[in-house]
Motif scaffolding. Structure first.
Motif, PDB file in Angstrom:
ATOM      1  N   ALA A 175      -2.786 -25.067  -9.274  1.00 33.72           N
ATOM      2  CA  ALA A 175      -4.181 -24.264  -8.740  1.00 33.72           C
ATOM      3  C   ALA A 175      -4.795 -23.665  -9.881  1.00 33.72           C
ATOM      4  N   VAL A 176      -4.006 -22.774 -10.837  1.00 37.75           N
ATOM      5  CA  VAL A 176      -4.392 -22.048 -12.016  1.00 37.75           C
ATOM      6  C   VAL A 176      -5.452 -22.966 -12.685  1.00 37.75           C
ATOM      7  N   ALA A 177      -4.963 -24.123 -12.915  1.00 37.39           N
ATOM      8  CA  ALA A 177      -5.668 -25.244 -13.826  1.00 37.39           C
ATOM      9  C   ALA A 177      -6.914 -25.278 -13.165  1.00 37.39           C
ATOM     10  N   ALA A 178      -6.809 -25.518 -11.961  1.00 33.15           N
ATOM     11  CA  ALA A 178      -8.173 -25.834 -11.154  1.00 33.15           C
ATOM     12  C   ALA A 178      -9.037 -24.731 -11.185  1.00 33.15           C
ATOM     13  N   ARG A 179      -8.523 -23.516 -10.926  1.00 31.48           N
ATOM     14  CA  ARG A 179      -9.622 -22.417 -11.500  1.00 31.48           C
ATOM     15  C   ARG A 179     -10.219 -22.287 -12.757  1.00 31.48           C
ATOM     16  N   ALA A 180      -9.100 -22.651 -13.821  1.00 33.76           N
ATOM     17  CA  ALA A 180      -9.743 -22.636 -15.138  1.00 33.76           C
ATOM     18  C   ALA A 180     -10.884 -23.683 -15.210  1.00 33.76           C
ATOM     19  N   THR A 181     -10.598 -24.848 -14.690  1.00 32.85           N
ATOM     20  CA  THR A 181     -11.649 -25.907 -14.826  1.00 32.85           C
ATOM     21  C   THR A 181     -12.927 -25.449 -14.104  1.00 32.85           C
ATOM     22  N   LEU A 182     -12.983 -24.856 -13.252  1.00 36.71           N
ATOM     23  CA  LEU A 182     -14.097 -24.362 -12.375  1.00 36.71           C
ATOM     24  C   LEU A 182     -14.762 -23.520 -13.419  1.00 36.71           C
ATOM     25  N   ASP A 183     -14.208 -22.550 -14.103  1.00 37.62           N
ATOM     26  CA  ASP A 183     -14.994 -21.511 -14.969  1.00 37.62           C
ATOM     27  C   ASP A 183     -15.491 -22.261 -16.128  1.00 37.62           C
ATOM     28  N   ARG A 184     -14.755 -23.340 -16.702  1.00 40.95           N
ATOM     29  CA  ARG A 184     -15.156 -23.801 -17.783  1.00 40.95           C
ATOM     30  C   ARG A 184     -16.478 -24.639 -17.465  1.00 40.95           C
ATOM     31  N   LEU A 185     -16.532 -25.398 -16.080  1.00 46.24           N
ATOM     32  CA  LEU A 185     -17.644 -26.194 -16.051  1.00 46.24           C
ATOM     33  C   LEU A 185     -18.789 -25.299 -15.677  1.00 46.24           C
ATOM     34  N   ALA A 186     -18.674 -24.132 -14.914  1.00 51.89           N
ATOM     35  CA  ALA A 186     -19.531 -23.338 -14.784  1.00 51.89           C
ATOM     36  C   ALA A 186     -20.196 -22.631 -16.041  1.00 51.89           C
ATOM     37  N   ALA A 187     -19.539 -22.393 -17.081  1.00 52.47           N
ATOM     38  CA  ALA A 187     -20.067 -22.045 -18.121  1.00 52.47           C
ATOM     39  C   ALA A 187     -20.989 -22.768 -18.872  1.00 52.47           C
ATOM     40  N   ARG A 188     -20.798 -24.141 -18.719  1.00 53.16           N
ATOM     41  CA  ARG A 188     -21.693 -25.217 -19.071  1.00 53.16           C
ATOM     42  C   ARG A 188     -22.913 -25.555 -18.253  1.00 53.16           C
ATOM     43  N   ALA A 189     -22.698 -25.558 -16.976  1.00 59.41           N
ATOM     44  CA  ALA A 189     -23.712 -26.192 -16.179  1.00 59.41           C
ATOM     45  C   ALA A 189     -24.161 -25.439 -14.869  1.00 59.41           C
ATOM     46  N   MET A 190     -23.773 -24.002 -14.864  1.00 62.43           N
ATOM     47  CA  MET A 190     -24.006 -23.261 -13.644  1.00 62.43           C
ATOM     48  C   MET A 190     -25.202 -22.209 -14.162  1.00 62.43           C
ATOM     49  N   THR A 191     -26.215 -22.014 -13.331  1.00 66.07           N
ATOM     50  CA  THR A 191     -27.100 -20.764 -13.446  1.00 66.07           C
ATOM     51  C   THR A 191     -26.854 -20.104 -12.191  1.00 66.07           C
ATOM     52  N   GLU A 192     -27.570 -18.831 -12.197  1.00 63.75           N
ATOM     53  CA  GLU A 192     -27.328 -18.283 -11.053  1.00 63.75           C
ATOM     54  C   GLU A 192     -28.336 -18.616  -9.870  1.00 63.75           C
ATOM     55  N   ALA A 193     -29.186 -19.205 -10.248  1.00 64.48           N
ATOM     56  CA  ALA A 193     -29.996 -20.067  -9.008  1.00 64.48           C
ATOM     57  C   ALA A 193     -29.160 -20.987  -8.357  1.00 64.48           C
ATOM     58  N   ARG A 194     -28.296 -21.636  -9.111  1.00 65.98           N
ATOM     59  CA  ARG A 194     -27.636 -22.719  -8.406  1.00 65.98           C
ATOM     60  C   ARG A 194     -26.351 -22.197  -7.752  1.00 65.98           C
ATOM     61  N   PHE A 195     -25.955 -20.904  -7.942  1.00 63.07           N
ATOM     62  CA  PHE A 195     -24.810 -20.520  -7.326  1.00 63.07           C
ATOM     63  C   PHE A 195     -24.846 -20.789  -5.669  1.00 63.07           C
ATOM     64  N   GLU A 196     -25.923 -20.453  -5.036  1.00 61.64           N
ATOM     65  CA  GLU A 196     -26.045 -20.588  -3.749  1.00 61.64           C
ATOM     66  C   GLU A 196     -25.598 -21.989  -3.435  1.00 61.64           C
ATOM     67  N   ASP A 197     -26.113 -22.964  -3.882  1.00 61.30           N
ATOM     68  CA  ASP A 197     -25.885 -24.212  -3.593  1.00 61.30           C
ATOM     69  C   ASP A 197     -24.311 -24.785  -3.583  1.00 61.30           C
ATOM     70  N   LEU A 198     -23.705 -24.232  -4.740  1.00 60.17           N
ATOM     71  CA  LEU A 198     -22.248 -24.035  -4.989  1.00 60.17           C
ATOM     72  C   LEU A 198     -21.584 -23.386  -3.690  1.00 60.17           C
ATOM     73  N   ALA A 199     -21.906 -22.410  -3.198  1.00 64.88           N
ATOM     74  CA  ALA A 199     -21.413 -21.489  -2.332  1.00 64.88           C
ATOM     75  C   ALA A 199     -21.544 -22.485  -0.865  1.00 64.88           C
ATOM     76  N   SER A 200     -22.421 -23.028  -0.775  1.00 62.15           N
ATOM     77  CA  SER A 200     -22.714 -23.799   0.490  1.00 62.15           C
ATOM     78  C   SER A 200     -21.628 -24.990   0.264  1.00 62.15           C
ATOM     79  N   ILE A 201     -21.439 -25.593  -0.723  1.00 65.06           N
ATOM     80  CA  ILE A 201     -20.423 -26.833  -0.762  1.00 65.06           C
ATOM     81  C   ILE A 201     -19.016 -26.078  -0.542  1.00 65.06           C
ATOM     82  N   PHE A 202     -18.839 -25.033  -0.949  1.00 66.94           N
ATOM     83  CA  PHE A 202     -17.452 -24.474  -1.156  1.00 66.94           C
ATOM     84  C   PHE A 202     -17.201 -24.030   0.565  1.00 66.94           C
TER      85      PHE A 202
END
Length: 222
Positions: A175-202
């Motif tokens: 689980a810790v590794a999964a959270r770290a992966t999310l952060d690493r991918l977000a640093a590369r591919a997420m914008t604030e405009a995209r966050f709502e789409d990700l929240a909808s998936i979650f």
């Protein structure tokens, strides 16, 4: 907050419906009827087969070796840890792995797993890992909370082995590794405009998790 905490905070009702579900409460108190747990565990085995495919997709979609290794670690945890637990517990009821594999998927199993796979196929690696996160991280958090309750790990609780497995250090590290992966991918591919789409998936994945618990209770006719 890391990305996981931000996503959870953005969809609190969906998350609460999942982690505070009556099925979960029954696991912690030991009052969940055995028939409900057995039905859930068989379907969860089939669920894990499809989640293994989702992690294999994550390997394919990885842009770097780090991406691929992270996905491989998740795949290995399913194949070598989680599925072994399910086979071991189901074997006590006289069910072989072949029996499990021949069981038809129930509707909630299909709905959740295909949602994750579809999200990964039409989206990028971040979309896929966000869809996986409620399950991967959620089980560790649910089990840790249950394990902290008086009596949850006592011999009198028939679900202590399930709780101990997901509350244990090996799965916590997943689980810790999964959270770290999310952060690493977000640093590369997420914008604030995209966050709502990700929240909808979650949020949708969390709701489907709650439906999966409910499916376990349907065997009781409730």
């Amino acid at each position: 907050m890391d990305l996981f905490d931000r996503l959870r905070a953005a969809r609190p009702d969906d998350w609460r419906a999942y982690v505070a579900h009556p099925f979960v409460e029954g696991l912690g108190s030991g009052t969940l009827p055995a028939a409900a747990f057995q039905s859930y565990l068989v379907q969860d085995y089939l669920f894990l087969v499809q989640f293994a495919r989702a992690y294999a997709l994550a390997v394919y979609k990885g842009r770097t070796l780090e991406d691929m290794r992270a996905a491989h670690a998740g795949l290995k945890a399913i194949l070598d840890v989680e599925m072994d637990l399910h086979v071991r517990l189901c074997g006590r009821w006289g069910l072989s792995p072949r029996d499990l594999e021949r069981t038809p998927e129930a509707r909630a199993t299909t709905a959740y797993t295909r949602y994750v796979l579809d999200t990964g196929l039409r989206g990028d690696l971040l979309d896929l890992h966000v869809a996986l996160a409620p399950c991967v991280v959620g089980y560790a958090e649910i089990a840790a909370a249950l394990a902290a309750r008086p009596g949850a790990l006592s011999e009198s609780n028939p679900y202590r082995e399930w709780i101990a497995e997901y509350a244990g250090e090996p799965y916590r590290e997943v689980a810790v590794a999964a959270r770290a992966t999310l952060d690493r991918l977000a640093a590369r591919a997420m914008t604030e405009a995209r966050f709502e789409d990700l929240a909808s998936i979650f949020g949708q994945a969390s709701r489907l998790e709650a439906d999966f618990w409910s499916q376990g209770l349907e065997v009781l006719g409730g």
